[in-house]
Design a protein around this motif. Structure first.
Motif: not given
Length: 471
Positions: A51, A54, A100, A196
């Motif tokens: 992640f 992103l 994350v 992702t």
């Protein structure tokens, strides 16, 4: 503001390092299999690596302050969940979500610095302090993790909760508000899903490289699927009116060299740190605390990065300082190659202190090189790219040294055979940092005078839209 953001990167470094030294205690208490224990480490890598890209772009589009505060809160909550875990799956969930959270929080924090300080000496000094703090967090985490594990491994999870709560309380008034580039309407969801998916599959495939005998087909399949998702992502971005990642940023030569150098340097360091830990604990019988203290000398970077490095950069320029640091790293790893079963710490110390110097000359300047000349509205993306490179480099380095060590060891279990396998695996960090020096050397010809930036953005490989002017 800088104090708060340095606290956040210190938190990330100390969190990873403490868990690494606590793994044996966690296995003994929860009766985890080797596969489950490895999964606890891999879950964080999957979340972080999957992640990060992103997360970097989300900071630009949705607001840096908003992303930083929200994901710092998530980091706090799920680190606490890990401390209350009674089953292996609870640790897996906690570490994945923590990874994350770090993937969104870290590039947001970095981009707050790069947009909050004027480009040039002021920003460079702030980034060098930031880089030194990150290194200090990892180095001190090895020692603190050893101490906390001897009390109760759960404190390895609870200590970051306390630290992140303090940072959160300070961050609310100190982190400035920013204007998001995008309100969320028309967000490039297809690009977010494909990139992702590509990063998650790639991270999974890299982690599986550590165990080549456990289903090579699955590993190759994961790599193939990752490439397919990556191809789909590129296709989506080329057609998107508001792309998640402007592909033109990848044509920047300095940015590409900085990211490739970061990946190779991280791979060399984390591979070496893993091997050194095995050598000290399994071959020499040192405790986790003794091992952490032995590696603590590398933390000299925390002192040198904000003091020595700025002066060298001012005199010799960014690229030359990075190249010099990589050459020092080559010497440091090479000095450790003839390590024996009876080496004193005095014989190991030159490698440790030289690595600390190398980190001071490479890590911070690479961060500067990767974000220099990039438009404010893409600073989060640039930070995400750099942190992705560091994360995947670390994973590749660990996988490579593990694979070489296992292959060289074979069926041998004697101390001599294990030492031979260890020495064979040490070639990996040497080779990786040599490649990093070669990549950086290509930038020496293009480097201008110390502290200068190219007058023509196009000649630097950055499209006009990346110089700060909006199209």
């Amino acid at each position: 503001m800088l104090f708060v953001l340095c606290g956040a990167i210190f938190l990330e470094g100390i969190d990873v390092a403490m868990l690494n030294v606590a793994l044996p205690s966690i296995r003994a208490d929860l009766d985890l299999s080797t596969g489950m224990l490895s999964g606890v480490v891999s879950a964080y890598v999957l979340g972080y690596g999957g992640f990060m890209l992103l997360g970097g772009r989300a900071a630009d589009l949705l607001g840096r302050r908003r992303m930083f505060l929200f994901w710092l809160t998530v980091f706090l909550l799920f680190s606490g969940l890990g401390g209350f875990a009674t089953e292996g799956w609870m640790l897996l969930v906690a570490r994945f979500v923590t990874g994350v959270a770090a993937a969104f929080m870290t590039p947001a924090g970095l981009s707050i610095i790069t947009t909050g300080f004027a480009e040039g000496p002021q920003r460079n000094k702030a980034l060098l302090v930031y880089a030194g703090t990150a290194s200090a967090g990892f180095s001190l985490g090895l020692v603190i993790g050893g101490v906390l594990s001897s009390i109760d491994w759960r404190w390895v999870f609870f200590a970051p909760v306390i630290l992140s709560a303090v940072i959160l309380v300070l961050a609310v008034p100190l982190i400035p508000k920013d204007r998001p580039e995008h309100s969320g309407h028309g967000f490039d969801m297809a690009g977010a899903i494909t990139v992702t998916g590509a990063m998650l599959l790639l991270a999974y495939a890299v982690v599986r490289l550590e165990h080549p005998a456990e289903g090579l087909g699955w590993t190759l399949g994961a790599f193939g699927a990752a490439l397919a998702f990556l191809a789909a992502f590129i296709s989506v971005e080329r057609r998107s009116a508001e792309p998640l990642v402007r592909l033109g940023i990848l044509r920047s030569g300095p940015l590409a060299r900085a990211n490739l150098g970061a990946m190779l340097f991280a791979g060399s360091f984390f591979g070496f740190q893993f091997l050194a830990t095995l050598y000290l604990q399994e071959l020499r019988g040192w405790t986790t605390l003794q091992t952490g203290l032995a590696l603590l000398a590398i933390g000299i970077d925390a002192v040198l990065a904000p003091t020595l490095t700025p002066r060298l950069m001012e005199r010799f320029g960014n690229v030359r300082v990075i190249f010099g640091g990589l050459v020092i790293a080559v010497v440091a790893y090479a000095l450790f190659l003839p390590v024996g079963l009876d080496w004193t710490y005095a014989a190991m110390f030159p490698t440790m202190i030289l690595l600390g110097l190398a980190f001071a000359l490479v890590y911070g300047p690479l961060t500067i090189a990767a974000t220099d000349g990039i438009a404010e509205r893409e600073q989060g993306l640039a930070g995400g790219l750099l942190n992705t490179a560091f994360q995947f480099g670390a994973a590749l380095g660990l996988s490579a040294v593990t694979a070489v060590n296992v292959a060289a060891l074979g069926a041998g279990r004697s101390p001599g055979a294990r030492l031979d396998a260890f020495q064979a695996a040490l070639i990996v960090p040497v080779a990786a940092v040599v490649l990093a020096a070669i990549v950086t050397a290509f930038g020496l010809r293009r480097a201008g005078t110390p502290g200068s930036v190219p007058a023509d953005p196009a000649k630097a490989g950055v499209e006009p839209a990346a110089t700060g002017a909006r199209p």
